[in-house]
Every structure is written in C-alpha cells, then in structure tokens.
Scaffold this active site. Structure first.
Site, PDB file in Angstrom:
ATOM      1  N   ASN A   1       1.495  -1.231  -0.100  1.00 24.85           N
ATOM      2  CA  ASN A   1      -0.057   0.285   0.083  1.00 24.85           C
ATOM      3  C   ASN A   1       0.924   1.183   0.109  1.00 24.85           C
ATOM      4  O   ASN A   1       1.421   1.324   1.181  1.00 24.85           O
ATOM      5  CB  ASN A   1      -1.014  -0.109   1.335  1.00 24.85           C
ATOM      6  CG  ASN A   1      -2.124   1.096   1.358  1.00 24.85           C
ATOM      7  OD1 ASN A   1      -2.345   2.092   0.100  1.00 24.85           O
ATOM      8  ND2 ASN A   1      -3.107   0.616   1.860  1.00 24.85           N
TER       9      ASN A   1
ATOM     10  N   ARG B   1      -2.043  -2.017  -3.967  1.00 26.49           N
ATOM     11  CA  ARG B   1      -3.609  -0.746  -4.350  1.00 26.49           C
ATOM     12  C   ARG B   1      -3.300  -0.459  -5.397  1.00 26.49           C
ATOM     13  O   ARG B   1      -2.011   0.771  -4.632  1.00 26.49           O
ATOM     14  CB  ARG B   1      -3.769  -0.346  -2.410  1.00 26.49           C
ATOM     15  CG  ARG B   1      -5.310   0.519  -2.299  1.00 26.49           C
ATOM     16  CD  ARG B   1      -4.484   1.440  -0.684  1.00 26.49           C
ATOM     17  NE  ARG B   1      -5.718   2.405  -0.640  1.00 26.49           N
ATOM     18  CZ  ARG B   1      -5.437   3.018  -0.111  1.00 26.49           C
ATOM     19  NH1 ARG B   1      -5.744   3.264   0.633  1.00 26.49           N
ATOM     20  NH2 ARG B   1      -7.846   4.324  -0.697  1.00 26.49           N
TER      21      ARG B   1
ATOM     22  N   HIS C   1     -11.866   3.304  -1.007  1.00 27.79           N
ATOM     23  CA  HIS C   1     -11.961   2.159   0.251  1.00 27.79           C
ATOM     24  C   HIS C   1     -12.174   1.624  -0.977  1.00 27.79           C
ATOM     25  O   HIS C   1     -12.729   0.580   1.113  1.00 27.79           O
ATOM     26  CB  HIS C   1     -12.226   3.686   1.406  1.00 27.79           C
ATOM     27  CG  HIS C   1     -11.703   4.749   0.671  1.00 27.79           C
ATOM     28  ND1 HIS C   1     -12.171   6.052   2.269  1.00 27.79           N
ATOM     29  CD2 HIS C   1     -10.034   4.981   1.368  1.00 27.79           C
ATOM     30  CE1 HIS C   1     -11.220   6.968   2.369  1.00 27.79           C
ATOM     31  NE2 HIS C   1     -10.614   5.966   1.990  1.00 27.79           N
TER      32      HIS C   1
ATOM     33  N   LEU D   1     -13.138   5.993   8.234  1.00 25.67           N
ATOM     34  CA  LEU D   1     -13.133   7.577   8.528  1.00 25.67           C
ATOM     35  C   LEU D   1     -11.586   7.895   9.782  1.00 25.67           C
ATOM     36  O   LEU D   1     -11.061   7.639   9.939  1.00 25.67           O
ATOM     37  CB  LEU D   1     -13.767   7.892  10.120  1.00 25.67           C
ATOM     38  CG  LEU D   1     -15.180   8.285   9.448  1.00 25.67           C
ATOM     39  CD1 LEU D   1     -16.390   8.464  10.665  1.00 25.67           C
ATOM     40  CD2 LEU D   1     -15.689   8.556   8.568  1.00 25.67           C
ATOM     41  N   GLY D   2     -11.208   7.950   8.440  1.00 24.91           N
ATOM     42  CA  GLY D   2      -9.251   8.786   8.654  1.00 24.91           C
ATOM     43  C   GLY D   2      -9.259  10.229   8.319  1.00 24.91           C
ATOM     44  O   GLY D   2     -10.550  11.238   8.476  1.00 24.91           O
TER      45      GLY D   2
ATOM     46  N   GLY E   1      -8.283  10.933   5.193  1.00 21.68           N
ATOM     47  CA  GLY E   1      -9.837  10.510   3.936  1.00 21.68           C
ATOM     48  C   GLY E   1     -10.735   9.855   4.034  1.00 21.68           C
ATOM     49  O   GLY E   1     -10.370   9.207   5.317  1.00 21.68           O
TER      50      GLY E   1
ATOM     51  N   ARG F   1      -9.481  17.866   2.715  1.00 19.86           N
ATOM     52  CA  ARG F   1     -10.525  17.653   1.384  1.00 19.86           C
ATOM     53  C   ARG F   1     -11.437  18.037   1.915  1.00 19.86           C
ATOM     54  O   ARG F   1     -12.397  17.927   2.799  1.00 19.86           O
ATOM     55  CB  ARG F   1      -9.817  16.104   0.756  1.00 19.86           C
ATOM     56  CG  ARG F   1      -9.137  15.793   0.277  1.00 19.86           C
ATOM     57  CD  ARG F   1      -9.487  14.613  -0.574  1.00 19.86           C
ATOM     58  NE  ARG F   1      -8.289  13.530   0.341  1.00 19.86           N
ATOM     59  CZ  ARG F   1      -8.370  11.899   0.268  1.00 19.86           C
ATOM     60  NH1 ARG F   1      -8.964  11.500  -0.675  1.00 19.86           N
ATOM     61  NH2 ARG F   1      -7.608  11.517   0.991  1.00 19.86           N
TER      62      ARG F   1
ATOM     63  N   ASP G   1      -6.071  16.353  11.898  1.00 17.57           N
ATOM     64  CA  ASP G   1      -5.808  15.922  12.589  1.00 17.57           C
ATOM     65  C   ASP G   1      -6.694  15.719  13.598  1.00 17.57           C
ATOM     66  O   ASP G   1      -6.586  16.765  14.350  1.00 17.57           O
ATOM     67  CB  ASP G   1      -4.046  15.911  13.088  1.00 17.57           C
ATOM     68  CG  ASP G   1      -4.245  14.419  14.507  1.00 17.57           C
ATOM     69  OD1 ASP G   1      -5.131  14.243  14.619  1.00 17.57           O
ATOM     70  OD2 ASP G   1      -3.342  14.005  13.689  1.00 17.57           O
TER      71      ASP G   1
ATOM     72  N   GLY H   1      -8.424   5.344  11.252  1.00 19.24           N
ATOM     73  CA  GLY H   1      -7.607   6.615  12.150  1.00 19.24           C
ATOM     74  C   GLY H   1      -8.785   6.736  12.818  1.00 19.24           C
ATOM     75  O   GLY H   1      -8.501   6.217  14.704  1.00 19.24           O
TER      76      GLY H   1
ATOM     77  N   GLY I   1     -12.414   6.602  12.769  1.00 14.06           N
ATOM     78  CA  GLY I   1     -13.696   5.227  13.087  1.00 14.06           C
ATOM     79  C   GLY I   1     -13.007   4.378  14.282  1.00 14.06           C
ATOM     80  O   GLY I   1     -14.343   3.999  15.066  1.00 14.06           O
ATOM     81  N   GLU I   2     -11.794   3.786  14.004  1.00 19.63           N
ATOM     82  CA  GLU I   2     -11.346   2.715  14.868  1.00 19.63           C
ATOM     83  C   GLU I   2     -11.005   3.120  16.413  1.00 19.63           C
ATOM     84  O   GLU I   2     -10.769   2.708  17.946  1.00 19.63           O
ATOM     85  CB  GLU I   2     -10.045   2.092  14.508  1.00 19.63           C
ATOM     86  CG  GLU I   2      -9.784   1.237  13.188  1.00 19.63           C
ATOM     87  CD  GLU I   2      -9.500   0.939  13.003  1.00 19.63           C
ATOM     88  OE1 GLU I   2      -8.310   0.625  13.073  1.00 19.63           O
ATOM     89  OE2 GLU I   2      -9.103   1.065  11.664  1.00 19.63           O
ATOM     90  N   HIS I   3     -10.345   4.582  16.333  1.00 15.78           N
ATOM     91  CA  HIS I   3      -9.980   5.478  17.825  1.00 15.78           C
ATOM     92  C   HIS I   3     -10.216   6.495  18.393  1.00 15.78           C
ATOM     93  O   HIS I   3     -10.208   6.800  19.962  1.00 15.78           O
ATOM     94  CB  HIS I   3      -8.552   5.390  17.859  1.00 15.78           C
ATOM     95  CG  HIS I   3      -7.220   4.271  16.795  1.00 15.78           C
ATOM     96  ND1 HIS I   3      -7.297   3.240  17.833  1.00 15.78           N
ATOM     97  CD2 HIS I   3      -7.156   4.396  15.125  1.00 15.78           C
ATOM     98  CE1 HIS I   3      -6.819   1.989  16.721  1.00 15.78           C
ATOM     99  NE2 HIS I   3      -6.476   2.814  15.467  1.00 15.78           N
TER     100      HIS I   3
ATOM    101  N   GLU J   1      -6.824  -3.698   4.915  1.00 15.50           N
ATOM    102  CA  GLU J   1      -7.164  -2.718   3.307  1.00 15.50           C
ATOM    103  C   GLU J   1      -6.151  -4.358   2.504  1.00 15.50           C
ATOM    104  O   GLU J   1      -6.190  -4.877   1.369  1.00 15.50           O
ATOM    105  CB  GLU J   1      -6.396  -1.762   2.823  1.00 15.50           C
ATOM    106  CG  GLU J   1      -7.266  -1.104   2.902  1.00 15.50           C
ATOM    107  CD  GLU J   1      -7.338   0.182   3.005  1.00 15.50           C
ATOM    108  OE1 GLU J   1      -8.363   1.187   2.809  1.00 15.50           O
ATOM    109  OE2 GLU J   1      -6.125   0.678   3.991  1.00 15.50           O
TER     110      GLU J   1
END
Length: 394
Positions: A9, A91, A180, A208-209, A211, A240, A282, A330, A332-334, A381
């Site tokens: 990746n 990727r 994604h 959700l990161g 991007g 973005r 961030d 990133g 979404g997980e944390h 991924e």
C-alpha cells in the site's frame, strides 16, 4: 498450494507492507516506511513472533524504500530468497472505467494507471511508484493491481450517474466510481463472519481517517458510496472539502484570480477540517482545540459529524433499513468522541450507543436497547489485497 504474497500500500511518502502465507492468510511480517524522501525517514516492522524493528534513516525514494523492505524480509528470516515471493499485490486508487476487478500488471495496465492520475492525483502516482520499484527489485514476482474502485462497480446507474450533459458522461466516462473499496469489502467480510450474512445484508461502513468515505452495502455488494469521480467528493475530510456547491469554484477563480491548479490544490490540501478549523487536519488536535474553547475547531467537528449523519440517513433509505453501522480506519477505530458525536441524533434510526463500551473501543458499542448493531472494526486492506492477488495469479 502454499504461497508467499506481498501486499503493498504505497502513498506519496509512505510504503506499507505485509507478507502473507496464503491461503492460510498468516501474516509473516508487516511494517511501514514513512517519510520517504527525507533524511529522517522511519522504518518499522514486526515479525509474527512479535520481534520489532525501528530505525530512522535517509530514504531518498520508493526504490530505496523497497530495498529496505526486501532487506528486512531476508534478515528477519521470513524468506531465504527473493524468488519465494510469487505475487505482489498493489493497492491502486483509481481504475476508471477500465477495471472492475483486480488484474495482473503489464505495460498497458501501468500506462492506464498513470493516465488516471488526473482523477486521483494524491494516490495513483504514488501507487505507480510502488509498482515500478518492486518491478525492478523483484522482477520474477507477478504483480497485481487491486483497485479501490472495483468494489463499487456493483452500484446501480441511479447511484453513479451525474446529471451532466450525457455527451460528456459518455465521452469522458464521468460517473461516481467510489474509493476505499478494499476497506469496505473487508468490513463486510468481518461483519458477515461474526454476525452472519443475513445480519450483514443491510450494512453501512464508515471509513473515517484523513480520507473519509461511507458505503452502503446490501447483500455483500456496494450500492452507494460517498466518494465520486475522484476521492475528493463526499464527506468533509482532513484536508479535502468533500461535496460543495460547484458554483463556488468559478466564483473563487474570478474573485481570487485562481487557475484550475490553484483550485485543485485548495480543495485537496487546504480544505476540510483543516480549512474550517485553521488548526490541523488531525482530528485529535482539533478535539483538543475544541476543549480549549476554539470555536472554529468546534465548528469543524460539527460540520464533519453532521455530514456523516446525513449520509447515514440517505444510505439507510438506499438499503431499505439498517442492521449494522460499522466504524473503521484511524478516526473510526480510535476516536470515541467522534463516534458518539455521529450517533447522537440518530436514535430515530434505532441507533443507540453504550458510552462505556464506546470509550473502551469494544467491538460492539451499541446500547442494549439499540435496534441497530454499532461496531468498531480495525480495517485490513492488505488482507483483501493478498486475497485478490492470490485469486488473480491462480
């Protein structure tokens, strides 16, 4: 037949890798070269026995990063010879209208990936650098392109067609492609394995990161997704803009004397959470600024969460209901605060979260009386890349 497959990746300044023993899907080693192009690049990797390696050194380009990866594979003992790696899966962000599934890379494929860089300027060029670097150093291995866009090729025309003059749609293959794909595909596979295909048949996956994208998945197939012709569309992201009124662009061109490259740079690099907050791209930094009383930081987070809520509502309609809402990547997980912010106000859809479970980052964070499962799933991924590569090379 047992085979060693390398999943790659590649980003503009980074290169992530995992070496799999297939078909067992055993991770033998995984790591990352970060800050490529700098004298203080960071190279980290970990083998399956838990041994970790961490160095800071100069890495001029992706070829040097690739050399580091191959050196690590040899020195760690996971391979004794480069010929053991039979396949390399890459990727690739944008496959355009050319590719609805993964393909083995040849000169024509590489040329098309390059041509499509105009549609994915932050990603396709970097993906191609990784392909070229490994082609030089592992020429015997078969290389496979695994496209972000492929998973979304199942969307119906009503979801992917833009209301532009049809002559341009046909001439330039303008449509919603989505991105994604590997992440959303992986999330579906985990939800189906854990809860059963019947429970996973109405799933919304929130990647959700830096991007961000959302995907409506019905019976294992993408039926709608937030990113569009390019990865710029849809949700507010780190830098973005996501969706905006298109008339804003000629307005700014005229008022600020900007050209198309200025506009493209602004939308990709200076907008999103960074643009609104003025603090950072961030989410952690912006949450801290909000806690310190920064009103623009609060506004940025409110806009960010509100747009996610809008897509969840719309995609519930596409699915004819909702059984599982999944958070990944990133943020979404944390980020428990972001998950809570998104779910607040969605009670009308049957979504309720248990704040203690949410704070603990449990896999299932829904409240006992929630009609919808709300899950937190670390994305993988690279595993999808390895699976697709094994499929292509037979």
């Amino acid at each position: 037949m047992v085979e060693k497959i390398l999943a790659i990746n590649a980003g503009s300044s980074s290169l992530k890798f995992k070496l799999y023993l297939m078909p067992d899907e055993q991770v033998m080693i995984h790591g990352m070269v970060d800050r490529i192009g700098h004298s203080d690049a960071v190279f980290t990797y970990q083998t399956e026995d838990g041994a970790k390696h961490d160095t800071t050194e100069s890495v001029k380009d992706h070829t040097e990063a690739t050399e580091l990866v191959i050196k690590a594979l040899n020195e760690s003992g996971v391979i004794k010879d480069k010929s053991e790696i039979v396949g390399i899966g890459h990727r690739v962000s944008h496959g355009g209208n050319y590719y609805t599934q993964s393909v083995e890379i040849n000169d024509d494929v590489a040329k098309r990936i390059s041509e499509l860089s105009v549609l994915s300027p932050l990603h396709n060029p970097a993906n191609l650098l990784g392909i070229e670097a490994f082609e030089k150093l592992l020429p015997e291995a078969r290389e496979v392109a695994v496209f972000d866009t492929s998973f979304h090729s199942t969307m119906p025309p009503k979801a992917y067609t833009y209301a532009l003059p049809y002559k341009y749609i046909e001439k330039y293959h303008i449509r919603r492609y989505g991105f994604h794909g590997q992440s959303h595909q992986y999330i579906y596979s985990v939800v189906a394995d854990r809860f059963g295909e019947q429970e996973a048949d109405k799933l919304i996956s929130c990647h959700l990161g830096n991007g961000c994208s959302i995907c409506a998945i019905k019976d294992g197939k993408s039926v709608n997704t937030s990113m569009g012709f390019t990865p710029l569309a849809g949700l507010v992201m780190g830098t973005r803009s996501g969706d905006i009124d298109p008339e804003i662009l000629p307005f700014l061109e005229e008022k600020e004397h900007l050209d198309s490259e200025d506009i493209r740079s602004m939308l990709n690099h200076e907008s999103g959470v960074l643009g609104i907050s003025g603090v950072s791209n961030d989410i952690r930094d912006v949450l801290k600024a909000e806690a310190d009383g920064n009103k623009r930081a609060k506004l940025a987070l409110d806009v960010y969460a509100h747009q996610i809520q809008q897509f969840i509502g719309a995609y519930t309609t596409d699915l004819g209901g909702l059984k599982v809402l999944a958070f990944t990547a990133g943020v979404g997980e944390h980020s428990a605060p972001i998950r809570a912010r998104v779910c607040q106000g969605l009670e009308y859809l049957g979504i309720k979260i248990d704040e203690a479970k949410n704070q603990a980052n449990d896999i299932e964070i829904q409240a006992s009386d929630s009609k919808v499962k709300v899950v937190v799933i670390p994305t993988d991924e690279e595993l999808i890349i390895a699976r697709e590569t094994a499929k292509v090379i037979g």
